[in-house]
Structure formats: structure tokens, C-alpha cells
Motif scaffolding. Structure first.
Motif, short mmCIF file in Angstrom:
data_model
loop_
_atom_site.label_atom_id
_atom_site.label_comp_id
_atom_site.label_asym_id
_atom_site.label_seq_id
_atom_site.Cartn_x
_atom_site.Cartn_y
_atom_site.Cartn_z
N LYS A 107 0.86 -1.19 0.00
CA LYS A 107 0.00 0.00 0.00
C LYS A 107 0.89 1.24 0.00
N VAL A 108 0.78 2.02 -1.07
CA VAL A 108 1.64 3.19 -1.23
C VAL A 108 0.78 4.46 -1.28
N LEU A 109 1.20 5.48 -0.55
CA LEU A 109 0.56 6.79 -0.62
C LEU A 109 1.53 7.75 -1.31
N SER A 110 1.10 8.35 -2.43
CA SER A 110 1.98 9.26 -3.18
C SER A 110 1.43 10.68 -3.15
N PHE A 111 2.21 11.60 -2.59
CA PHE A 111 1.83 13.02 -2.62
C PHE A 111 2.30 13.62 -3.94
N VAL A 112 1.37 14.24 -4.67
CA VAL A 112 1.70 14.77 -6.00
C VAL A 112 1.38 16.26 -6.07
N ASN A 113 2.43 17.09 -6.17
CA ASN A 113 2.21 18.53 -6.38
C ASN A 113 3.18 19.09 -7.41
N GLY A 114 3.54 18.24 -8.39
CA GLY A 114 4.44 18.68 -9.45
C GLY A 114 4.89 17.48 -10.28
N ALA A 115 5.76 17.74 -11.26
CA ALA A 115 6.15 16.69 -12.22
C ALA A 115 7.00 15.60 -11.58
N PHE A 116 7.83 15.95 -10.61
CA PHE A 116 8.72 14.93 -10.04
C PHE A 116 8.02 14.08 -9.00
N SER A 117 7.12 14.70 -8.23
CA SER A 117 6.33 13.88 -7.30
C SER A 117 5.36 13.01 -8.10
N ARG A 119 6.16 11.71 -10.94
CA ARG A 119 6.99 10.59 -11.43
C ARG A 119 7.11 9.52 -10.34
N LEU A 120 7.28 9.96 -9.08
CA LEU A 120 7.33 8.99 -7.98
C LEU A 120 6.02 8.19 -7.92
N TYR A 121 4.92 8.89 -8.17
CA TYR A 121 3.60 8.24 -8.19
C TYR A 121 3.53 7.24 -9.34
N ASN A 122 3.99 7.66 -10.53
CA ASN A 122 3.95 6.76 -11.69
C ASN A 122 4.83 5.52 -11.48
N ILE A 123 6.00 5.72 -10.90
CA ILE A 123 6.89 4.57 -10.65
C ILE A 123 6.24 3.65 -9.61
N ARG A 125 3.07 3.20 -9.12
CA ARG A 125 1.99 2.46 -9.80
C ARG A 125 2.54 1.38 -10.72
N TYR A 126 3.75 1.60 -11.20
CA TYR A 126 4.38 0.61 -12.08
C TYR A 126 4.66 -0.67 -11.30
N TYR A 127 5.02 -0.51 -10.02
CA TYR A 127 5.45 -1.67 -9.24
C TYR A 127 4.42 -2.15 -8.21
N SER A 128 3.38 -1.36 -7.96
CA SER A 128 2.36 -1.78 -6.99
C SER A 128 0.98 -1.58 -7.59
N ASP A 129 0.04 -2.44 -7.19
CA ASP A 129 -1.35 -2.31 -7.66
C ASP A 129 -2.19 -1.54 -6.67
N ASN A 130 -1.54 -0.96 -5.69
CA ASN A 130 -2.26 -0.46 -4.53
C ASN A 130 -1.78 0.94 -4.13
N THR A 160 5.46 8.33 -0.63
CA THR A 160 6.44 9.00 -1.51
C THR A 160 6.12 10.48 -1.61
N LEU A 161 7.16 11.30 -1.64
CA LEU A 161 7.01 12.74 -1.87
C LEU A 161 8.35 13.34 -2.25
N VAL A 162 8.33 14.58 -2.74
CA VAL A 162 9.60 15.25 -3.00
C VAL A 162 9.83 16.31 -1.93
N HIS A 163 11.09 16.61 -1.71
CA HIS A 163 11.44 17.67 -0.78
C HIS A 163 11.26 19.01 -1.49
N ASN A 164 11.99 19.19 -2.59
CA ASN A 164 11.93 20.45 -3.34
C ASN A 164 11.42 20.13 -4.74
N GLU A 165 10.23 20.63 -5.10
CA GLU A 165 9.65 20.32 -6.41
C GLU A 165 10.30 21.16 -7.51
N THR A 166 11.22 20.55 -8.25
CA THR A 166 11.97 21.24 -9.30
C THR A 166 11.05 21.81 -10.38
N SER A 167 9.89 21.18 -10.56
CA SER A 167 9.00 21.60 -11.66
C SER A 167 8.18 22.84 -11.31
#
Lengths: 407, 407
Positions: A107-117, A119-123, A125-130, A160-167
Motif C-alpha cells: 500500500k503506497v501513498l503518493s503526494f503529487v504537487n508537481g512533475a517529479f512527485s 513521477r514517484l507516483y507513476n513509478i 503504480r508501475y510496481y504496486s497495484d495499490n 512517496t514525496l519530494v522535498h523540493n519540487e523542481t518543476s
């Protein structure tokens, strides 16, 4: 002879510029000032190290260099945790951290507030169904409140999250964010590609289990190597199974008896160059370096705002290493015209394409580069007829510099 | 003053060497001659290109360089197939080829006659539950007969093998091998890391679906980038599903509209350096270069045998780019003592550790390097008291050189 000279002077004096003559210097790509948020301009010392004779990746002197690099990165992250080196870009290190630990059923929780976070979300989802995403507007920060809300009544194995969102040029407030993340008990995977080496990073204090970084941004090295720093909790997750989901990037390949191992050919020139770049970080002093980056960030933001431009990042959460400036519908033209002046800004990524430009102020960026960047931006906006307050950008930056008492 | 000078001369004349003085030059790692089978010594022109100012990976001039590199690699492989660049070592390209196409249920046949073909087998097992190995003694070649036997009454979706086994110095006879492989109809995945650029490679004629190579060996570049060249059949396998099993190395990320795309940060300095190395291949001429490598291989083998040493590779299947020489129980001492003379040989890998040394004769290795390598090997064997015919190695090499009419 003398006659020829007189004729030459005479001709020279009378010569007029043809109306189509281009007397401007043409900057080629070798002479561009990179104000992109990575890869960054390398200091001449680092370039010189890059062209040292190639080392064999299993020789002791190279292993010594590699150990210096990985131990320094842990140190710059405020930890003694083990840092594993990967031959590959920052995305490789993201993949490595996730695929080495996450299972299909995790079970993965991905915080998404830009392109790099994202990407962490997409990766993930690539490896987990959850995988559960928590979306926030691009330009806004993830806060402690967000984490609280996302974790309410739910349990996750990984976050998963990013520290500094480069995007987006947003720095997430890690003190409050990680405090809430750790209440949930999940293993945390954090991208520090545009913070480690140039901003405050506290892996131990924040309790980050897998910290990701790469050579070519805040560490000041050439692109092509990246790193994952693993906590004891992360290592125990890894030890629980004998494989991850990605052969090449499985951190198990890179650890032998608790130490860094070199299972495959390594990009030795990049490591040797990065060693020099990191030596320069210590010469400057990490605190000094962080303060310099903060000042440069402040100056770029002040300059942009004085020109009447709007920042993308939410107030109070601005990045110290990259600034995103709104240029609606004209962002790519600004980037393109900037090159005519020998300066490379970056455009927006994903849904921010054509909406923003980004100015990287990391590594070798000092007052000279900030003033260059702001005055070239001013010139470009004028060229393109984009409304702005001309002449005010550098003035505002200078005010920041003098109030900081530099020089 | 004059008196001091006289005293100095007098003292100098009378000075005797202390018995423990070491008058030999101490070679450091920056001054080692790499006779390893990759990474190879870089030509000064390539080192210079390596330290060019860093390019941004999405700028046109960099994309032009990348396209030159990938198209040249296809060309050196005798094909117009699409070559995809990966930021990572040769193992990354192996993983990329396999994980982008092979599914968990795919039937894979892996020919194993050395450490690198074993790695292809291990990667295949990582991604498929249905892998059949065909083991051959390390040092022997895979032949057409072997393939016939392995394919008898069986059907496979994929076949993996290496062209030139870097770990044993064996060149598999691809004409007959691929003829038999293609009778079976499986998609072929071949490692050409120590052949492409320095030996004959005929991807189209042989019918190879995924050809793997890397920057730091026969192409003469620095380590850290690698390549997969995909046939139309391979591309159609890839198009049949929307993902592979490895996020970072999925070739789908690197192809957009039938062309090479740059989805992640690329090791731009390595690509720029490799571009220069490949330009040098064309300046030398591929045929010339292949013939040079064959001659150097012949000379090293003749030299080793004239010294009374035994080769690991089966007669008739010797590699043109790397020679494995049997040094039972003393191989690591030979490697270690070689460094005292400023020459780095490689030891054996896996089960060949301590049993062989390997001399790489690729890229910038010419007559000077072969003579250096053989005479240093002679000196080292003498130092270590290993029985051999002293003085005969270089003589035999010289005979090869003169019969080839070089110089």
C-alpha cells in the motif's frame, strides 16, 4: 604600403554598417550559461577532474573516491545512513528506491504537487497495484495538514514525496510533513535531487527512510550518477526478501556486508568529477552554501516581482534552488529568445508547458549569474513585447545583495 | 659559493645508493596503462571532449550529437535498426532489452559459456519463470550444433547469448549460431559489448533482434552509457504491450514516434565524448580497425604462447578484443604485480577467479601497448617465479607484426 594604410583608414572611417548586418555575438551551445534547474554549469575544477584518465572501477583508488562521495552525501543529508551509488539519472535512483522495497501488493501513498512527485507516483503504480495519490495544485506545498488528511483512518506501507519540487519551485515544509508521515509509521521515500548539497536536509531528524539524490544539480557534478540513502528500517525491509522488482537497480546488488559494492561497470569519470564538486562544497562550508542559495533565491524572486512578474510558488514555500515565473502563453518564446543572449532558462514541464519559465540558482550561481539572468530576462521580455517593468529587476536583486551585506 | 659547489659535486660523486632505496618509478592510478577489457584507455581527443561545458539534454545541438551516436552504432552493427540510448552500464542495456520484451510466462533459452552470458541468464530468470539454460564449459564456444541441440523439439519466445565473451576471450561463431537460432523463430537478444565498433558485427545479415552494446569498450568512450538496437520484430513485440517490467529501463520511454526520445536526464558529457570516439572510428575506417584488432589479438596470443602460457579460449574461436591466459593459482598476484610496472591486466571473473588473467586489446591498443603488455607480463612472471620462456613473448608478437607488414 603607407598609401595602403591611409586608404584602409579612410575606407574604415567611411564604412557604414549594412542595414542587415548582425553585429551581435552568436552564442553556441558550448557557450550557453545554464540557468536551468540541472544539469548545472560545472566549475572549471570539476570539468578538469572529469577529464582525468579513466579509472578502472574495481581499483582501490577509485573505490576510495566512491566511498568519499557516498559518505559525503550521507553527511550532507545529516545522517550516517548507507548511501548506495547508481549509474543512471535521478529517475534511476527513484526507481531503485521504490522497486527495491515496494511489492505488487504494497500500500503506497503518493503526494503529487508537481512533475517529479508525479513521477514517484507513476513509478509506484508501475510496481504496486495499490497506490493512493494525494493531489495538490502544482505550485502549492504539501503541508502537515495534507499528510494528516491523507493518513486519516488509513494505513500505508510506503509514502512517496519530494522535498523540493523542481518543476514548480516549491519547497515542501519537511519538519511538519515528516512529523505527520512518521505518525503513520510508513516507510518514507523522498526525492531530494534539488535540495541535497545546497539546502538544509535532515534525514535523521526528519526520519526519512530512503533519500534520493543525483549528481548534476545541487551537488554540482556532471549528470549520470544518482544515489539512494537507506535508513536501518529501509535496510530491514530490503533484507526481508531476496529480490526487488528491477534487476539493474536492485540496491541488494550494490550492498555487500553492509558496505557499498560495485557490481557493474561504474561511470568512473562522473564519480571522480563529483568528488571534486563535493570537495568544493566542503571548502565553501555547507552552512555558507545554504545561505548563499537562500540569498540567490531571494534575489531572483525579488527581481522577478519587481519586474511585475508573478511567481508560481505559494508564498512562504518558495524553493531556494529554483524559481518558477509565470509567463502565460509565451514561456517557450522567452526560453528560445534567452538563448540569443547566451542564457538558457528552462520552460515548464507537463501541464506547466508554455505557462512558466524556471530559473535554476544552484551550484555555481552567484551574484553575477543572478544579475545576468534578470537583465537578460528583462531584455527578452522587451524584445517579445511582454508587459513588464523594465530596469527594475536587477535593482531589486542588488537591494537584496546589499541588505545581506555580501562583498 | 664556489667552495659550496665543489663540495656539492664532490659529495654527489661519492654518494652511494642506500641498499633499501627504491629508485623505481611509482605508478599511481592516474598513470596506469589499462589493458583491461573495458573500461579502456581514452584517446586524449576523447578526454578533451569529455570536459566540454555541460550541455542541456534537451537542446538541439545535444540531440544532434545523440542522434549521431545512435545512428553510428546501428551503422557499425551493419543495420539501420533503431538504437536506443540508456544512461547506465552495459548491464542496464541487457536488463532493458530483456525486461522490455520478456514476460513472466515467456519461454527463454539462455546460452551460458561465461560470466556475461550467465548474467543474461540471471536477468532472464529475474523477469521470467520459464528460462532454460544451455551450459557450455567456460572457454568453449557456442556453435551451430549447440543451438540445434538446444532447440530440438522445443519452442522458445526468446534466445539470449553473447557475441564475444569478455570473461573467457571466446568469440562465438555468429554466422552458424544465428542461422540455427533463426530456424527456431525466437526473438534473439545478443550482447555485443566487446565486439561492436572493433569487430565484425552483422545485425541484419545475422538477424539479431536486440543487440546490446556499451560506450566504454570497443567504441572507445567513457563508461556509463549503453545501447539497445531493436529490429522491426523486436519493436512489434514491444508495441504489443504498453509496458515492460522495468520502469527506468523500459525502451518504450526512449522511443517517440519511431525516433529516439530523451525522457530523463542524460549523461551528456559521456555522449559528447563518445561522439568524438566514434568519429575516430570512422577516421580509422571500420575495416582497418577490425583488421588492427585482429592483428593485436593474434600478436598477444602468439606472445603468450611463445612464453609457454596456455590460452583459455578454444582454438579457432579466440576473441579479437580480449585474451584470457591461464595462470593457475597465481592470477591475482600477476595482476597485482603488473601494477608495479604501471600496467593493469584484469583477473578472472566468477569461477575463473585466480585461474586466468585477461588482456584487453581494444580501442587505443596498438603495437606499442601489446609490446608493453607482453614484456611487463614477462617481467612479472619472472618476479613471481612462475615458469615461462622469458624474452620470447615480444619476439613472437614482433613476428606477427612484421608478417602483417605493418609500418
Amino acid at each position: 604600403m603607407i598609401l595602403a594604410f591611409i586608404l584602409f583608414v579612410f575606407k574604415g572611417r567611411k564604412a557604414k554598417l549594412a542595414p542587415d548586418a548582425n553585429i551581435k555575438l552568436k552564442y553556441d551551445d558550448d557557450d550557453l550559461l545554464l540557468l536551468t534547474p540541472g544539469p548545472v554549469k560545472l566549475h572549471p575544477r570539476v570539468l578538469k577532474a572529469l577529464s582525468s584518465p579513466v579509472r578502472y572501477h574495481r581499483e582501490k583508488s577509485f573505490i576510495d573516491s566512491l566511498n568519499f562521495v557516498t559518505k559525503s552525501i550521507s553527511n550532507l543529508e545529516g545522517t550516517n545512513n548507507l548511501t548506495v551509488p547508481i549509474t543512471g539519472s535521478g529517475t534511476a535512483a527513484m526507481d531503485s528506491a521504490i522497486s527495491s522495497m515496494v511489492k505488487r501488493e504494497s500500500k503506497v501513498l503518493s503526494f503529487v504537487n508537481g512533475a517529479f512527485s508525479e513521477r514517484l507516483y507513476n513509478i509506484s503504480r508501475y510496481y504496486s497495484d495499490n497506490v493512493t495519490p494525494y493531489f495538490k495544485e502544482w505550485g502549492k506545498a504539501i503541508t502537515g495538514e495534507d499528510v494528516k488528511k491523507a493518513l486519516e483512518d488509513k494505513e500505508f506501507d510506503f509514502v512517496t514525496l519530494v522535498h523540493n519540487e523542481t518543476s514548480t519551485g516549491v519547497l515542501n515544509p519537511m519538519d511538519e510533513v515528516m512529523q505527520e508521515v512518521n505518525k503513520g509509521g510508513a516507510i518514507s521515500i523522498v526525492d531530494g535531487v534539488t535540495s541535497v548539497g545546497s539546502d538544509r536536509v535532515e534525514v535523521d531528524r526528519w526520519g526519512i527512510d530512503a533519500m534520493i539524490t543525483a549528481s548534476q544539480k545541487c551537488l554540482g557534478g556532471p549528470p549520470g550518477v544518482s544515489f539512494v540513502t537507506l535508513s536501518k528500517r529501509a535496510l530491514s525491509v530490503i533484507e526481508k526478501s531476496d529480490r526487488g522488482q528491477n534487476y539493474y537497480l536492485d540496491v541488494r546488488n550494490y550492498i555487500k556486508g553492509g558496505k557499498v559494492d560495485v557490481p557493474f561497470t561504474t561511470a568512473t569519470p562522473l564519480v571522480i568529477a563529483l568528488q571534486e564538486a563535493i570537495a568544493m562544497i566542503y571548502e565553501e562550508g555547507l552552512d555558507n552554501r545554504i545561505n548563499r542559495h537562500r540569498l540567490m533565491g531571494k534575489a531572483v524572486r525579488a527581481g522577478a516581482q519587481a519586474m511585475g512578474l508573478e511567481l508560481l510558488a505559494e508564498r512562504g514555500h518558495e524553493s531556494n534552488t529554483v524559481t518558477a515565473i509565470k509567463i502565460p502563453d509565451k514561456a517557450e518564446s522567452v526560453v528560445s529568445q534567452g538563448k540569443r543572449y547566451g542564457v538558457l532558462f528552462a520552460g515548464g514541464q507537463g501541464k506547466l508547458t508554455e505557462k512558466i519559465i524556471r530559473i535554476g540558482h544552484m551550484n555555481t550561481v552567484g551574484e553575477r549569474e543572478v544579475l545576468t539572468g534578470l537583465s537578460v530576462l528583462d531584455a527578452v521580455l522587451t524584445d517579445l513585447g511582454i508587459a513588464h517593468e523594465t530596469g527594475k529587476g536587477t535593482l531589486a536583486a542588488l537591494k537584496e545583495f546589499s541588505s545581506a551585506g555580501s562583498n
